[in-house]
Scaffold this motif. Structure first.
Motif, PDB file in Angstrom:
ATOM      1  N   THR A  55       8.666  -4.350  -7.515  1.00 43.02           N
ATOM      2  CA  THR A  55       8.329  -4.879  -6.204  1.00 43.02           C
ATOM      3  C   THR A  55       8.591  -3.789  -5.175  1.00 43.02           C
ATOM      4  O   THR A  55       9.338  -2.848  -5.444  1.00 43.02           O
ATOM      5  CB  THR A  55       9.169  -6.126  -5.867  1.00 43.02           C
ATOM      6  N   TYR A  56       7.996  -3.911  -4.014  1.00 44.79           N
ATOM      7  CA  TYR A  56       8.222  -2.876  -2.995  1.00 44.79           C
ATOM      8  C   TYR A  56       7.937  -3.409  -1.607  1.00 44.79           C
ATOM      9  O   TYR A  56       7.294  -4.448  -1.428  1.00 44.79           O
ATOM     10  CB  TYR A  56       7.373  -1.636  -3.281  1.00 44.79           C
ATOM     11  N   ALA A  76      -7.278   0.907   2.172  1.00 45.06           N
ATOM     12  CA  ALA A  76      -7.380   1.950   1.150  1.00 45.06           C
ATOM     13  C   ALA A  76      -6.064   2.693   0.982  1.00 45.06           C
ATOM     14  O   ALA A  76      -5.646   2.999  -0.150  1.00 45.06           O
ATOM     15  CB  ALA A  76      -8.497   2.929   1.511  1.00 45.06           C
ATOM     16  N   GLU A  77      -5.380   2.974   2.088  1.00 41.04           N
ATOM     17  CA  GLU A  77      -4.118   3.707   1.989  1.00 41.04           C
ATOM     18  C   GLU A  77      -3.025   2.836   1.373  1.00 41.04           C
ATOM     19  O   GLU A  77      -2.229   3.306   0.555  1.00 41.04           O
ATOM     20  CB  GLU A  77      -3.690   4.205   3.365  1.00 41.04           C
ATOM     21  N   HIS A  78      -2.987   1.563   1.745  1.00 37.80           N
ATOM     22  CA  HIS A  78      -2.015   0.655   1.131  1.00 37.80           C
ATOM     23  C   HIS A  78      -2.287   0.492  -0.366  1.00 37.80           C
ATOM     24  O   HIS A  78      -1.347   0.406  -1.165  1.00 37.80           O
ATOM     25  CB  HIS A  78      -2.057  -0.696   1.836  1.00 37.80           C
ATOM     26  N   ALA A  79      -3.560   0.444  -0.746  1.00 35.98           N
ATOM     27  CA  ALA A  79      -3.899   0.359  -2.169  1.00 35.98           C
ATOM     28  C   ALA A  79      -3.497   1.625  -2.902  1.00 35.98           C
ATOM     29  O   ALA A  79      -3.054   1.580  -4.057  1.00 35.98           O
ATOM     30  CB  ALA A  79      -5.391   0.097  -2.334  1.00 35.98           C
ATOM     31  N   ASP A  80      -3.643   2.763  -2.240  1.00 40.58           N
ATOM     32  CA  ASP A  80      -3.234   4.026  -2.858  1.00 40.58           C
ATOM     33  C   ASP A  80      -1.722   4.050  -3.070  1.00 40.58           C
ATOM     34  O   ASP A  80      -1.248   4.623  -4.054  1.00 40.58           O
ATOM     35  CB  ASP A  80      -3.671   5.204  -1.995  1.00 40.58           C
ATOM     36  N   ASP A  81      -0.964   3.449  -2.154  1.00 39.60           N
ATOM     37  CA  ASP A  81       0.484   3.346  -2.365  1.00 39.60           C
ATOM     38  C   ASP A  81       0.789   2.601  -3.661  1.00 39.60           C
ATOM     39  O   ASP A  81       1.644   3.019  -4.449  1.00 39.60           O
ATOM     40  CB  ASP A  81       1.132   2.604  -1.194  1.00 39.60           C
ATOM     41  N   ALA A  82       0.087   1.465  -3.878  1.00 37.26           N
ATOM     42  CA  ALA A  82       0.292   0.704  -5.113  1.00 37.26           C
ATOM     43  C   ALA A  82      -0.072   1.546  -6.330  1.00 37.26           C
ATOM     44  O   ALA A  82       0.621   1.524  -7.356  1.00 37.26           O
ATOM     45  CB  ALA A  82      -0.540  -0.578  -5.077  1.00 37.26           C
ATOM     46  N   PHE A  83      -1.154   2.297  -6.222  1.00 34.01           N
ATOM     47  CA  PHE A  83      -1.572   3.189  -7.310  1.00 34.01           C
ATOM     48  C   PHE A  83      -0.491   4.220  -7.622  1.00 34.01           C
ATOM     49  O   PHE A  83      -0.197   4.499  -8.797  1.00 34.01           O
ATOM     50  CB  PHE A  83      -2.880   3.880  -6.927  1.00 34.01           C
ATOM     51  N   ARG A  84       0.116   4.787  -6.573  1.00 33.78           N
ATOM     52  CA  ARG A  84       1.166   5.798  -6.779  1.00 33.78           C
ATOM     53  C   ARG A  84       2.379   5.194  -7.485  1.00 33.78           C
ATOM     54  O   ARG A  84       3.022   5.861  -8.303  1.00 33.78           O
ATOM     55  CB  ARG A  84       1.585   6.404  -5.444  1.00 33.78           C
ATOM     56  N   ILE A  85       2.690   3.942  -7.181  1.00 36.95           N
ATOM     57  CA  ILE A  85       3.797   3.278  -7.880  1.00 36.95           C
ATOM     58  C   ILE A  85       3.454   3.070  -9.354  1.00 36.95           C
ATOM     59  O   ILE A  85       4.286   3.307 -10.243  1.00 36.95           O
ATOM     60  CB  ILE A  85       4.144   1.944  -7.196  1.00 36.95           C
ATOM     61  N   LEU A  86       2.216   2.665  -9.626  1.00 33.16           N
ATOM     62  CA  LEU A  86       1.791   2.529 -11.022  1.00 33.16           C
ATOM     63  C   LEU A  86       1.886   3.864 -11.750  1.00 33.16           C
ATOM     64  O   LEU A  86       2.331   3.928 -12.907  1.00 33.16           O
ATOM     65  CB  LEU A  86       0.350   2.008 -11.087  1.00 33.16           C
ATOM     66  N   CYS A  96      -0.116  -5.085 -15.315  1.00 33.84           N
ATOM     67  CA  CYS A  96      -0.467  -6.349 -14.686  1.00 33.84           C
ATOM     68  C   CYS A  96      -0.111  -6.253 -13.208  1.00 33.84           C
ATOM     69  O   CYS A  96       0.901  -5.638 -12.838  1.00 33.84           O
ATOM     70  CB  CYS A  96       0.296  -7.500 -15.333  1.00 33.84           C
ATOM     71  N   VAL A  97      -0.927  -6.857 -12.367  1.00 36.36           N
ATOM     72  CA  VAL A  97      -0.719  -6.777 -10.922  1.00 36.36           C
ATOM     73  C   VAL A  97      -0.901  -8.170 -10.324  1.00 36.36           C
ATOM     74  O   VAL A  97      -1.838  -8.894 -10.680  1.00 36.36           O
ATOM     75  CB  VAL A  97      -1.707  -5.798 -10.256  1.00 36.36           C
ATOM     76  N   PHE A  98       0.007  -8.529  -9.427  1.00 36.67           N
ATOM     77  CA  PHE A  98      -0.142  -9.752  -8.634  1.00 36.67           C
ATOM     78  C   PHE A  98      -0.052  -9.376  -7.166  1.00 36.67           C
ATOM     79  O   PHE A  98       0.854  -8.640  -6.758  1.00 36.67           O
ATOM     80  CB  PHE A  98       0.946 -10.768  -8.961  1.00 36.67           C
ATOM     81  N   GLY A  99      -0.989  -9.875  -6.363  1.00 33.63           N
ATOM     82  CA  GLY A  99      -0.943  -9.668  -4.924  1.00 33.63           C
ATOM     83  C   GLY A  99      -1.154 -10.978  -4.211  1.00 33.63           C
ATOM     84  O   GLY A  99      -1.947 -11.818  -4.650  1.00 33.63           O
ATOM     85  N   SER A 100      -0.446 -11.149  -3.104  1.00 33.29           N
ATOM     86  CA  SER A 100      -0.558 -12.371  -2.326  1.00 33.29           C
ATOM     87  C   SER A 100      -0.995 -12.040  -0.906  1.00 33.29           C
ATOM     88  O   SER A 100      -0.507 -11.077  -0.307  1.00 33.29           O
ATOM     89  CB  SER A 100       0.796 -13.101  -2.291  1.00 33.29           C
ATOM     90  N   SER A 101      -1.936 -12.817  -0.368  1.00 33.05           N
ATOM     91  CA  SER A 101      -2.383 -12.698   1.022  1.00 33.05           C
ATOM     92  C   SER A 101      -2.877 -11.268   1.300  1.00 33.05           C
ATOM     93  O   SER A 101      -3.744 -10.781   0.589  1.00 33.05           O
ATOM     94  CB  SER A 101      -1.256 -13.117   1.961  1.00 33.05           C
ATOM     95  N   SER A 102      -2.326 -10.595   2.312  1.00 36.00           N
ATOM     96  CA  SER A 102      -2.764  -9.227   2.590  1.00 36.00           C
ATOM     97  C   SER A 102      -2.464  -8.311   1.414  1.00 36.00           C
ATOM     98  O   SER A 102      -3.189  -7.332   1.170  1.00 36.00           O
ATOM     99  CB  SER A 102      -2.107  -8.694   3.864  1.00 36.00           C
ATOM    100  N   GLY A 103      -1.414  -8.614   0.644  1.00 29.20           N
ATOM    101  CA  GLY A 103      -1.143  -7.846  -0.567  1.00 29.20           C
ATOM    102  C   GLY A 103      -2.224  -8.013  -1.608  1.00 29.20           C
ATOM    103  O   GLY A 103      -2.505  -7.096  -2.384  1.00 29.20           O
ATOM    104  N   ALA A 104      -2.865  -9.181  -1.624  1.00 30.07           N
ATOM    105  CA  ALA A 104      -3.985  -9.399  -2.540  1.00 30.07           C
ATOM    106  C   ALA A 104      -5.212  -8.599  -2.105  1.00 30.07           C
ATOM    107  O   ALA A 104      -6.023  -8.202  -2.941  1.00 30.07           O
ATOM    108  CB  ALA A 104      -4.321 -10.880  -2.618  1.00 30.07           C
ATOM    109  N   ILE A 105      -5.357  -8.378  -0.799  1.00 32.70           N
ATOM    110  CA  ILE A 105      -6.463  -7.529  -0.329  1.00 32.70           C
ATOM    111  C   ILE A 105      -6.262  -6.104  -0.821  1.00 32.70           C
ATOM    112  O   ILE A 105      -7.188  -5.473  -1.350  1.00 32.70           O
ATOM    113  CB  ILE A 105      -6.567  -7.572   1.208  1.00 32.70           C
ATOM    114  N   ALA A 106      -5.041  -5.580  -0.662  1.00 29.47           N
ATOM    115  CA  ALA A 106      -4.757  -4.234  -1.179  1.00 29.47           C
ATOM    116  C   ALA A 106      -4.969  -4.184  -2.685  1.00 29.47           C
ATOM    117  O   ALA A 106      -5.480  -3.186  -3.225  1.00 29.47           O
ATOM    118  CB  ALA A 106      -3.321  -3.838  -0.825  1.00 29.47           C
ATOM    119  N   ALA A 107      -4.613  -5.257  -3.379  1.00 28.08           N
ATOM    120  CA  ALA A 107      -4.770  -5.290  -4.836  1.00 28.08           C
ATOM    121  C   ALA A 107      -6.239  -5.279  -5.240  1.00 28.08           C
ATOM    122  O   ALA A 107      -6.619  -4.649  -6.237  1.00 28.08           O
ATOM    123  CB  ALA A 107      -4.071  -6.521  -5.405  1.00 28.08           C
ATOM    124  N   LEU A 108      -7.096  -5.972  -4.490  1.00 28.42           N
ATOM    125  CA  LEU A 108      -8.533  -5.941  -4.786  1.00 28.42           C
ATOM    126  C   LEU A 108      -9.074  -4.525  -4.662  1.00 28.42           C
ATOM    127  O   LEU A 108      -9.879  -4.079  -5.486  1.00 28.42           O
ATOM    128  CB  LEU A 108      -9.295  -6.874  -3.845  1.00 28.42           C
TER     129      LEU A 108
END
Length: 278
Positions: A55-56, A76-86, A96-108
């Protein structure tokens, strides 16, 4: 709660705070709204029985700092942050990835940009209102929220925003107050501190984001769209329902409403495990 292992990760123009607990394949939990890693306190330990749970705090939230506190934000930048963590935590295996609300937008966006890094994504009520036939009405809402923030302040802007998220005609008696679990109640102060940043910079950029639907069509076997069983008709529910119908996939329902993760953590976590096993 099990004490997690704490880490920091230097990314483009920011430093992320992240937490890891458990063993097994990686499960990345991307928080939404004004929440951070603590949003998942109610389910992280249970999920860690099967997964290495990461989590972060998204950039600019809580303990994840921006080089420039006034910097504009992008999906795009928030999604890249998630990518860097992966990349740091599971460099050789998709997660596996779970995103909620605005976090789900970054996950998409993460899924469409780096599908090879995602085994399965569960996106819970991503408010990608640009996919809706009445998207122009929601652009007006976002503009009103920003105008109210600048002229009247945070809480009036939040009131405008909350009213716009309700289902049509839902202006009757307020719902009974939900008693939050003790851990969730303790997070309120930190969440409130994140609200100005969330309303001022996350809301306008994330809710104007239009996902690449043709890419999602090609990746639909990796995507699960989910909603709260109590939020039918509300604005955050509608894009997920629209996308599930468009993609010809099942729309899964989780306990509670948009914040069911907080109000019904045990039931929510159990269904989340089931959805990842499916």
């Amino acid at each position: 709660m099990t004490d997690p292992t704490i880490g920091t990760l230097r990314v483009n123009r920011a430093t992320l705070h992240y937490e890891v607990r458990g063993q097994g394949p990686l499960l990345l939990l991307i928080p939404g709204g004004a929440g951070g890693a603590a949003s998942f306190d109610g389910i992280a330990d249970d999920m860690a029985a099967e997964y290495t749970v990461a989590t972060y705090d998204p950039r600019g939230m809580s303990r994840s700092t921006l080089d420039d506190p006034e910097a504009e934000q992008s999906v795009a930048e928030h999604a890249d942050d998630a990518f860097r963590i992966l990349e740091r935590l599971s460099p050789d295996e998709p997660a596996c990835v779970f995103g909620s609300s605005s976090g789900a937008i970054a996950a998409l966006h993460l899924l469409t940009a780096h599908p090879e890094r995602v085994q399965r994504l569960i996106a819970h009520e991503p408010p990608v209102v640009e996919v809706l036939p009445d998207a122009s009405e929601h652009r007006v809402l976002i503009a009103r929220v920003q105008a109210t923030l600048h002229t009247e302040g945070l809480m009036p802007a939040m009131a405008v925003f909350a009213a716009g998220l309700k289902k049509a005609g839902d202006i009757t008696e307020p719902k009974a107050e939900t008693k939050l679990p003790p851990q969730a109640a303790a997070r309120v102060e930190r969440t409130m501190a994140n609200l100005p940043y969330f309303v001022g910079r996350i809301v306008p950029s994330f809710m104007s984001y239009a996902p690449e639907i043709h890419r999602l069509e090609a990746l639909s076997d990796q995507l699960v769209l989910a909603c709260g069983q109590d939020s039918r008709g509300e604005l955050p529910y509608r894009p997920a329902a629209f996308l599930a119908e468009h993609l010809g996939t099942e729309l899964r329902h989780f306990p509670g409403g948009h914040t069911g993760l907080t109000t019904h953590p045990a039931e929510f976590g159990a269904l989340l495990r089931k959805a990842f096993r499916a």
